[in-house]
Every structure is written in C-alpha cells, then in structure tokens.
Design a protein around this motif. Structure first.
Motif, short mmCIF file in Angstrom:
data_model
loop_
_atom_site.label_atom_id
_atom_site.label_comp_id
_atom_site.label_asym_id
_atom_site.label_seq_id
_atom_site.Cartn_x
_atom_site.Cartn_y
_atom_site.Cartn_z
N GLN A 1 1.34 5.59 -1.24
CA GLN A 1 0.83 6.77 -1.71
C GLN A 1 2.26 7.81 -1.96
O GLN A 1 2.91 7.98 -0.89
CB GLN A 1 -0.16 7.38 -1.16
CG GLN A 1 -0.60 8.66 -1.64
CD GLN A 1 -1.77 9.22 -0.94
OE1 GLN A 1 -3.08 8.86 -1.03
NE2 GLN A 1 -1.69 10.45 -0.10
N THR B 1 3.29 11.72 -3.06
CA THR B 1 2.51 12.96 -3.78
C THR B 1 3.82 13.84 -3.97
O THR B 1 5.02 13.60 -3.58
CB THR B 1 1.68 13.85 -2.71
OG1 THR B 1 2.55 13.80 -1.53
CG2 THR B 1 0.77 12.87 -2.33
N HIS C 1 0.94 -1.30 -0.09
CA HIS C 1 -0.01 0.00 0.04
C HIS C 1 0.94 1.13 -0.01
O HIS C 1 1.70 1.48 0.88
CB HIS C 1 -0.86 0.07 1.01
CG HIS C 1 -1.65 -1.14 1.51
ND1 HIS C 1 -2.88 -1.31 1.16
CD2 HIS C 1 -1.48 -2.44 2.14
CE1 HIS C 1 -3.11 -2.60 1.49
NE2 HIS C 1 -2.43 -3.28 2.06
N VAL D 1 -0.69 13.07 -7.36
CA VAL D 1 -0.75 11.99 -6.28
C VAL D 1 -0.82 10.64 -7.22
O VAL D 1 -1.52 10.37 -8.26
CB VAL D 1 -2.07 11.98 -5.64
CG1 VAL D 1 -2.36 10.76 -4.66
CG2 VAL D 1 -2.46 13.05 -4.79
N TRP D 2 0.08 9.65 -6.69
CA TRP D 2 0.37 8.36 -7.43
C TRP D 2 0.05 7.40 -6.05
O TRP D 2 0.77 7.23 -5.14
CB TRP D 2 1.70 8.15 -7.99
CG TRP D 2 2.28 9.03 -9.01
CD1 TRP D 2 1.87 8.89 -10.45
CD2 TRP D 2 2.72 10.34 -8.89
NE1 TRP D 2 2.09 9.89 -11.02
CE2 TRP D 2 2.94 10.81 -10.18
CE3 TRP D 2 3.29 11.08 -8.01
CZ2 TRP D 2 3.59 11.95 -10.50
CZ3 TRP D 2 3.72 12.48 -8.26
CH2 TRP D 2 3.89 12.71 -9.63
N GLN D 3 -1.02 6.40 -6.38
CA GLN D 3 -1.38 5.44 -5.59
C GLN D 3 -1.39 3.95 -5.82
O GLN D 3 -1.73 3.80 -7.14
CB GLN D 3 -2.85 5.86 -5.02
CG GLN D 3 -2.90 5.02 -3.65
CD GLN D 3 -4.17 6.00 -2.95
OE1 GLN D 3 -4.89 6.66 -3.51
NE2 GLN D 3 -4.48 6.06 -1.57
#
Length: 339
Positions: free
Chosen positions: A263, A265, A261, A271-273
């Motif tokens: 994230q 920024t 998981h 934002v890249w998740q």
C-alpha cells in the motif's frame, strides 16, 4: 596480558588493515545563488519556480561567487530530477533520460559547460530556457549543479564539492491527478544481496510528496511475512520510476509462488494498493542466490594471518619488556610525590 599490551595490539591491527584515513578539507571556497526573475511563482523560495507559456524562451541567471585568492574553474550541469533507490527525489546525477521521461531537460535548458571565476569575485552565468511547444499540466524539474574543477597532475578533475539549485518550469498552476503504476514483482539481486523488488512508476508530469510505503512479501496463500517494508516521508520526481526493494539479507530465495502486498499513500490522501501473485523460477532463484557468499568460505582464516599474529606477539613481548623497564623509575617518582 596487561591493558597496555591490548591497546598496542589493537592499534597495530588498525594501522595494518584500515590504512590511512582519507580526509576532505571541506573548504569549498565558493557559493552560488539564483537571480530570480519576475515570473518567479513563489518569491519566498531561493530556487527557480517559473511560470512560462508554451514555446516561450527566457534567459535566467545564476551567480557564482569565488572566495578563493586564485581563479577557480567550475562545471555547470543541468540534471533531470529522478527518483533514487531510497524513494526520494534526486537532483545530483547527470543521467540519460529514462523511457518514462516526457521532456528531457537537455532539450529545455542549455548552460555553459565550464565557467572560470576570477579570484574573490562573483560572475553571473546565463542559462537558456526553451519551453516545449505543447501546453502541459504539472512541472518539469531539474537541479542546476555547480562543481569545482581541480587541477591534478596537469589534468582537470571534477571535485565532489558543489551546490545544487532547484529548477521548476510550469505552464499552469492547475493541479494534476496523480497516477502511480506498481508492476513487475520479482526476485532480484540488490547491492550484491538477495532481495525481492517491485517497480514503482510516477505516471504523471508532477512530483509526488509525503509518500508512505507499507508492504510485505509472503509465500502464496500464507500470512507470515518473509520480509516487510515501512517507509515514510518519501517523494517521487515527475515521470520517474525506481525499484522498491525488500532486502532479504542474504537469505536464500526458493523457487515457487509468492504474493506481494503493498500500500502506497501520499500527502493528498491518495491510496494505491496492490496484492499480486508472482512466481520465482528455479533458474531465477539460482541466479539470485548466487549473490550469497558462503559463511564457511568468508569466515575461514587465511594462513598468512597466523604468521602475522605470531610476529605481532613476539613484537609485543619485546615492547612490553622495554615498557616495564622504562616505567619502573617513573612509578617510584609518582609514589614519592604522593607520600
């Protein structure tokens, strides 16, 4: 044991096991500066930030000032900007271009390998810039590194004393859409310890700044984090990549299914998740866990240490007796002075 005895034992162990401390003089005795040309984009900066047309050629110069009373020789490196394992732009290493590199700095900028500067003098060193023939958006980034050469036993050795001056080359000031690629989560060995890692790649020919990384590794279907990461104020060089590591501090990694998981920024609101499942095979887990040093083996006291402690104890008894005899007259004198 008296306090003086403990101090003596501690000092003895310090000298036996640590040895002499290496010291750097810190006396660099030189400095460098960029001689900024008219096509410098930001005149307030001291590094090179140049706007050039495709295929353009230009000579730029740096000045090296030698403050020493003798002539000094210097190495000049042009280092491609990379992203290091801490997630920061790094100009300090001369590395071969990675597979992600579009324009190798070695094809764009040429500099003399070594330069000799007379005592207490300054010379200007020319660097030749040849831009790629095709137009590009973004920037080529590098560091101009100047290191002092030191003569040791008749051979020249590159010193770690030096300076790095930034270099940016652009065709246009047009903003580039940023693209980040996050791939290949896996179990890994990092700095000799067990870990999970994931590759982060800047896909664009531009730097990314003010990045934050927030993430965790869990067992598949579970919420409890095996390890977390929370990085702030990081950066990436153009077309570079690095392995983001979740250090497991020598905890054993078991085979099975896991979940990443993560994230990421940046300072422009991007934002890249990623939420990605991956599997650690029995073979992979065994390879990674081989980095763990068993506690029992590492903590076992070697036999020779007992003999050393015994010798030190005998020496301590002898020295303590001498100290007590020598201190009695001094103690008496102090008492008399204070009476």
């Amino acid at each position: 044991m008296k306090k003086s005895g403990w101090i003596l034992v501690c000092l003895t162990f310090v000298f036996l096991f640590l040895g002499p401390t290496a010291q750097a003089s810190g006396n660099v005795e030189f400095s460098i500066r960029g001689i900024l040309p008219e096509n410098q984009i930001d005149k307030e900066q001291t590094y090179f930030d140049l706007l050039l047309k495709p295929g353009a050629k230009q000579e730029i110069k740096i000045a090296i000032k030698n403050d020493a009373a003798v002539a000094q020789k210097f190495v000049v490196n042009i280092n491609q900007a990379t992203t290091n394992s801490s997630g920061q732009i790094d100009y300090s290493s001369k590395k071969a271009p990675s597979a992600a590199t579009i324009y190798s700095i070695e094809d764009v900028v040429q500099a003399p390998k070594t330069v000799t500067v007379p005592p207490q003098s300054e010379i200007q060193v020319p660097l030749s810039v040849t831009m790629p023939t095709e137009k590009f958006a973004g920037r080529i980034m590098a560091g101009i590194q100047v290191l002092k050469l030191i003569e040791e036993d008749g051979a020249s050795v590159t010193s770690q004393f030096g300076y790095i001056l930034g270099l940016q080359l652009r065709n246009t000031l047009t903003q580039v859409k940023r693209e980040l690629k996050i791939t290949n989560p896996k179990a890994a060995i990092s700095f000799g310890e067990t870990a999970f890692s994931v590759n982060v790649e800047n896909m664009t020919l531009d730097a990314i700044g003010k990045m934050t990384y927030t993430g965790k590794i869990t067992k598949a279907g579970k919420k409890t984090a095996l390890q977390k990461i929370n990085w702030e104020n990081r950066s990436m060089a153009p077309n570079s990549n690095f392995d983001l590591v979740f250090a497991m501090n020598d905890q054993e990694i078991k085979p099975g299914a896991y979940q990443l998981h993560l994230q990421v920024t940046d300072g422009k609101g991007n934002v890249w998740q990623v939420n990605e499942s991956f599997t650690v095979s029995s073979k992979n887990a065994k390879e990674v866990n081989s980095a763990i040093i068993p506690v029992a083996a590492s903590s076992q006291t070697p036999p020779w240490l007992y003999g050393l402690v015994g010798a030190l104890a005998a020496l301590l008894v002898l020295v303590s007796g001498v100290l007590l005899k020598s201190r009695r007259p001094q103690a008496k004198a102090i008492k008399e002075l204070n009476s």
